[in-house]
Scaffold this motif. Sequence first.
Motif, PDB file in Angstrom:
ATOM      1  N   ARG A 172      -6.929 -13.401  11.750  1.00  0.00           N
ATOM      2  CA  ARG A 172      -5.869 -12.421  11.485  1.00  0.00           C
ATOM      3  C   ARG A 172      -6.246 -11.013  11.945  1.00  0.00           C
ATOM      4  N   ILE A 173      -6.989 -10.945  13.052  1.00  0.00           N
ATOM      5  CA  ILE A 173      -7.303  -9.648  13.640  1.00  0.00           C
ATOM      6  C   ILE A 173      -6.070  -9.146  14.392  1.00  0.00           C
ATOM      7  N   GLY A 174      -5.635  -7.932  14.075  1.00  0.00           N
ATOM      8  CA  GLY A 174      -4.430  -7.389  14.683  1.00  0.00           C
ATOM      9  C   GLY A 174      -3.153  -7.786  13.984  1.00  0.00           C
ATOM     10  N   VAL A 175      -3.274  -8.584  12.907  1.00  0.00           N
ATOM     11  CA  VAL A 175      -2.108  -9.028  12.151  1.00  0.00           C
ATOM     12  C   VAL A 175      -1.935  -8.129  10.932  1.00  0.00           C
ATOM     13  N   ASP A 176      -0.707  -7.765  10.621  1.00  0.00           N
ATOM     14  CA  ASP A 176      -0.411  -6.924   9.462  1.00  0.00           C
ATOM     15  C   ASP A 176      -0.868  -7.643   8.188  1.00  0.00           C
ATOM     16  N   GLN A 177      -1.739  -7.010   7.406  1.00  0.00           N
ATOM     17  CA  GLN A 177      -2.305  -7.635   6.221  1.00  0.00           C
ATOM     18  C   GLN A 177      -1.529  -7.316   4.938  1.00  0.00           C
ATOM     19  N   THR A 178      -0.452  -6.568   5.029  1.00  0.00           N
ATOM     20  CA  THR A 178       0.261  -6.163   3.830  1.00  0.00           C
ATOM     21  C   THR A 178       1.310  -7.188   3.423  1.00  0.00           C
ATOM     22  N   ASP A 179       1.805  -7.017   2.203  1.00  0.00           N
ATOM     23  CA  ASP A 179       2.849  -7.878   1.664  1.00  0.00           C
ATOM     24  C   ASP A 179       4.198  -7.264   2.032  1.00  0.00           C
ATOM     25  N   ARG A 180       4.937  -7.899   2.916  1.00  0.00           N
ATOM     26  CA  ARG A 180       6.199  -7.342   3.403  1.00  0.00           C
ATOM     27  C   ARG A 180       7.421  -7.857   2.642  1.00  0.00           C
ATOM     28  N   ARG A 181       7.206  -8.511   1.505  1.00  0.00           N
ATOM     29  CA  ARG A 181       8.349  -8.916   0.691  1.00  0.00           C
ATOM     30  C   ARG A 181       9.044  -7.679   0.122  1.00  0.00           C
ATOM     31  N   LEU A 182      10.327  -7.796  -0.178  1.00  0.00           N
ATOM     32  CA  LEU A 182      11.087  -6.658  -0.687  1.00  0.00           C
ATOM     33  C   LEU A 182      10.989  -6.565  -2.210  1.00  0.00           C
ATOM     34  N   GLU A 183       9.770  -6.659  -2.709  1.00  0.00           N
ATOM     35  CA  GLU A 183       9.556  -6.597  -4.153  1.00  0.00           C
ATOM     36  C   GLU A 183       8.688  -5.399  -4.499  1.00  0.00           C
ATOM     37  N   PRO A 184       8.933  -4.792  -5.656  1.00  0.00           N
ATOM     38  CA  PRO A 184      10.053  -5.067  -6.572  1.00  0.00           C
ATOM     39  C   PRO A 184      11.349  -4.435  -6.069  1.00  0.00           C
ATOM     40  N   ARG A 185      12.453  -5.138  -6.276  1.00  0.00           N
ATOM     41  CA  ARG A 185      13.747  -4.647  -5.791  1.00  0.00           C
ATOM     42  C   ARG A 185      14.355  -3.604  -6.733  1.00  0.00           C
ATOM     43  N   GLY A 207       4.936  -5.207 -10.521  1.00  0.00           N
ATOM     44  CA  GLY A 207       5.204  -6.627 -10.454  1.00  0.00           C
ATOM     45  C   GLY A 207       3.978  -7.356  -9.923  1.00  0.00           C
ATOM     46  N   GLY A 208       4.114  -8.013  -8.783  1.00  0.00           N
ATOM     47  CA  GLY A 208       2.975  -8.710  -8.190  1.00  0.00           C
ATOM     48  C   GLY A 208       2.338  -7.965  -7.042  1.00  0.00           C
ATOM     49  N   VAL A 209       2.662  -6.669  -6.888  1.00  0.00           N
ATOM     50  CA  VAL A 209       2.180  -5.897  -5.751  1.00  0.00           C
ATOM     51  C   VAL A 209       1.301  -4.752  -6.238  1.00  0.00           C
ATOM     52  N   GLU A 210       0.135  -4.588  -5.607  1.00  0.00           N
ATOM     53  CA  GLU A 210      -0.733  -3.459  -5.908  1.00  0.00           C
ATOM     54  C   GLU A 210      -0.265  -2.240  -5.107  1.00  0.00           C
ATOM     55  N   VAL A 211      -0.126  -1.101  -5.805  1.00  0.00           N
ATOM     56  CA  VAL A 211       0.315   0.120  -5.138  1.00  0.00           C
ATOM     57  C   VAL A 211      -0.690   1.234  -5.410  1.00  0.00           C
ATOM     58  N   VAL A 212      -0.678   2.237  -4.546  1.00  0.00           N
ATOM     59  CA  VAL A 212      -1.476   3.441  -4.762  1.00  0.00           C
ATOM     60  C   VAL A 212      -0.499   4.597  -4.967  1.00  0.00           C
ATOM     61  N   LEU A 213      -0.694   5.330  -6.051  1.00  0.00           N
ATOM     62  CA  LEU A 213       0.149   6.466  -6.389  1.00  0.00           C
ATOM     63  C   LEU A 213      -0.592   7.757  -6.096  1.00  0.00           C
ATOM     64  N   ARG A 284      10.057   1.262  -6.716  1.00  0.00           N
ATOM     65  CA  ARG A 284      10.670   0.065  -6.140  1.00  0.00           C
ATOM     66  C   ARG A 284      10.473   0.118  -4.644  1.00  0.00           C
ATOM     67  N   ARG A 285      10.544  -1.021  -4.004  1.00  0.00           N
ATOM     68  CA  ARG A 285      10.361  -1.080  -2.560  1.00  0.00           C
ATOM     69  C   ARG A 285      11.444  -0.273  -1.860  1.00  0.00           C
ATOM     70  N   ALA A 286      11.026   0.560  -0.922  1.00  0.00           N
ATOM     71  CA  ALA A 286      11.994   1.341  -0.168  1.00  0.00           C
ATOM     72  C   ALA A 286      12.848   0.403   0.677  1.00  0.00           C
ATOM     73  N   PRO A 287      14.182   0.496   0.596  1.00  0.00           N
ATOM     74  CA  PRO A 287      15.033  -0.397   1.387  1.00  0.00           C
ATOM     75  C   PRO A 287      14.795  -0.234   2.871  1.00  0.00           C
ATOM     76  N   THR A 288      14.960  -1.307   3.618  1.00  0.00           N
ATOM     77  CA  THR A 288      14.823  -1.252   5.066  1.00  0.00           C
ATOM     78  C   THR A 288      15.924  -0.394   5.659  1.00  0.00           C
ATOM     79  N   VAL A 289      15.554   0.487   6.586  1.00  0.00           N
ATOM     80  CA  VAL A 289      16.541   1.340   7.237  1.00  0.00           C
ATOM     81  C   VAL A 289      17.352   0.498   8.217  1.00  0.00           C
ATOM     82  N   VAL A 290      18.655   0.549   8.078  1.00  0.00           N
ATOM     83  CA  VAL A 290      19.552  -0.229   8.932  1.00  0.00           C
ATOM     84  C   VAL A 290      20.219   0.704   9.938  1.00  0.00           C
ATOM     85  N   THR A 291      20.186   0.342  11.200  1.00  0.00           N
ATOM     86  CA  THR A 291      20.850   1.141  12.229  1.00  0.00           C
ATOM     87  C   THR A 291      22.180   0.502  12.587  1.00  0.00           C
TER      88      THR A 291
END
Length: 306
Positions: A172-185, A207-213, A284-291
């Motif tokens: 997984r070198i060069g692969v995004d290691q983060t959790d890209r689920r839209l949680e928490p909604r 929820g199930g995601v570790e965050v840094v504040l 909460r997870r920032a919503p995806t920007v829609v164009t």
Amino acid sequence: MAHRALDRMMDAIEGEGRLDRPGHRLEQGLAFTENLLGITRGRARGLLHGVWLGHPVHPFLTDVPIGSWTTALVLDLTGSRRAARTAVGVGLAGALAAAVTGLHDWQYTHDNARRVGLVHGTLNALALGLYGWSWWQRGRGRHLRGRLTALLGYPVIMVSGYLGGALTYNHRIGVDQTDRRLEPRRFTRVLAERDLTAGRPHRARAGGVEVVLVRSDGRIHALEDACPHLGGPLSQGWLRDGSITCPWHGSAFELHSGESLNGPAVTPAPCFQTRVRDGWIEVRRAPTVVTAPPGSTLVHQQEVRP
């Protein structure tokens, strides 16, 4: 049968501890050279990693020598000498560019991935030498020697390509290691506001995601705690000029957007919306920007109150 042989080869490379010493020395040499050239702290670092692209540069550069040298192989079979030499030359230029970016990425790997990467790079260097000699011989009119040398180099680059794929798909070198689920909604309580010290990263769970504040410039920012590069803990990093730096490899991210500033991470750190309710910080997870497509009207999503 073939996949078993390849699996045995991978096991042998990953388990070969004698590769660690030359790998360490090469890393030191690369770090010294990049520091001397000012790459470590300059914009060139992000350029070589692919921050400007949002994707590692090295993988797609490797398509140039593989494609060009495959073309040269076909042209050799048809007797197109001049075109074949041109294809070999294009492959050499692409291989040099891929080598520079590959070495730049490799120095931020560890353990088994570093061993595989060292063998991968060594095979690439061997193939580069063989095709360079082939190009030289063709230019002197010794086309048979040039073709034979290219034939020797082609299986080398194929094995090297297999190892490069293993670095991506296995390690997984060069692969995004983060959790890209839209949680928490929905906004989720994570920390009492009084417990967040200004100018100091704080780890929490949403929820199930570790965050840094981070409280900075009168605002509370929240990013996923895992660095997109190799999952380093951003909460153990340091703050500077509105950004947070990963303690493992020095990737820096803007606090307000999560955008990568310098690599080796090339993708943004996921962002969270924040608010304070009844003395508690909620995220909460920032919503995806829609164009909007051309000719249509974009309706902005309003904040949903739970």
